[in-house]
Design a protein around this motif. Structure first.
Motif, PDB file in Angstrom:
ATOM      1  N   SER A  48     -35.614  75.877 112.126  1.00  0.00           N
ATOM      2  CA  SER A  48     -36.402  76.008 110.902  1.00  0.00           C
ATOM      3  C   SER A  48     -36.803  77.454 110.674  1.00  0.00           C
ATOM      4  N   VAL A  49     -36.708  77.870 109.407  1.00  0.00           N
ATOM      5  CA  VAL A  49     -37.123  79.217 109.016  1.00  0.00           C
ATOM      6  C   VAL A  49     -37.927  79.118 107.733  1.00  0.00           C
ATOM      7  N   SER A  50     -38.823  80.084 107.551  1.00  0.00           N
ATOM      8  CA  SER A  50     -39.596  80.194 106.322  1.00  0.00           C
ATOM      9  C   SER A  50     -39.254  81.542 105.707  1.00  0.00           C
ATOM     10  N   LEU A  51     -38.751  81.541 104.491  1.00  0.00           N
ATOM     11  CA  LEU A  51     -38.355  82.775 103.824  1.00  0.00           C
ATOM     12  C   LEU A  51     -39.500  83.303 102.964  1.00  0.00           C
ATOM     13  N   VAL A  52     -39.633  84.628 102.908  1.00  0.00           N
ATOM     14  CA  VAL A  52     -40.643  85.270 102.068  1.00  0.00           C
ATOM     15  C   VAL A  52     -39.922  86.210 101.119  1.00  0.00           C
ATOM     16  N   PHE A  53     -40.175  86.042  99.807  1.00  0.00           N
ATOM     17  CA  PHE A  53     -39.547  86.876  98.782  1.00  0.00           C
ATOM     18  C   PHE A  53     -40.590  87.211  97.732  1.00  0.00           C
ATOM     19  N   LEU A  54     -40.880  88.499  97.599  1.00  0.00           N
ATOM     20  CA  LEU A  54     -41.867  89.005  96.630  1.00  0.00           C
ATOM     21  C   LEU A  54     -43.222  88.302  96.769  1.00  0.00           C
ATOM     22  N   GLY A  55     -43.624  88.078  97.991  1.00  0.00           N
ATOM     23  CA  GLY A  55     -44.924  87.457  98.250  1.00  0.00           C
ATOM     24  C   GLY A  55     -44.896  85.945  98.221  1.00  0.00           C
ATOM     25  N   TRP A  56     -43.819  85.357  97.742  1.00  0.00           N
ATOM     26  CA  TRP A  56     -43.710  83.913  97.696  1.00  0.00           C
ATOM     27  C   TRP A  56     -43.095  83.434  98.996  1.00  0.00           C
ATOM     28  N   SER A  57     -43.733  82.475  99.648  1.00  0.00           N
ATOM     29  CA  SER A  57     -43.258  81.964 100.925  1.00  0.00           C
ATOM     30  C   SER A  57     -42.728  80.542 100.742  1.00  0.00           C
ATOM     31  N   SER A  58     -41.532  80.310 101.225  1.00  0.00           N
ATOM     32  CA  SER A  58     -40.942  78.974 101.105  1.00  0.00           C
ATOM     33  C   SER A  58     -41.432  78.088 102.249  1.00  0.00           C
TER      34      SER A  58
END
Length: 78
Positions: free
Chosen positions: A30-40
């Motif tokens: 499992s991974v959690s991606l962060v893009f432009l402050g938004w975290s999945s």
């Protein structure tokens, strides 16, 4: 000839399905991606990569269509 062509397409599709299943089974961490402050939310790595691939497959042709339309309206723009 049409019968052989169908069999070849079926075999290719089957190989793609098998490759996708193997890819998903090998990438379960499992991974959690962060893009432009938004975290999945935490998703398996394979799901994240497949979603990114599908997004790119949708956005690429859309951008190509937009630029083609812009070029038709303004033929002098390169």
């Amino acid at each position: 000839m049409s019968y052989v062509k169908r069999i070849v397409y079926f075999v290719i599709a089957l190989l793609i399905v098998f490759a996708t299943v193997i890819f998903v089974l090998e990438n379960k961490q499992s991974v959690s991606l962060v893009f432009l402050g938004w975290s999945s939310p935490e998703l398996p790595l394979a799901v994240s990569l497949i979603l990114v691939l599908l997004s790119g497959m949708a956005i690429g042709p859309l951008l190509a269509f937009i630029f083609a339309q812009k070029k038709k309206r303004h033929p002098g723009i390169s």
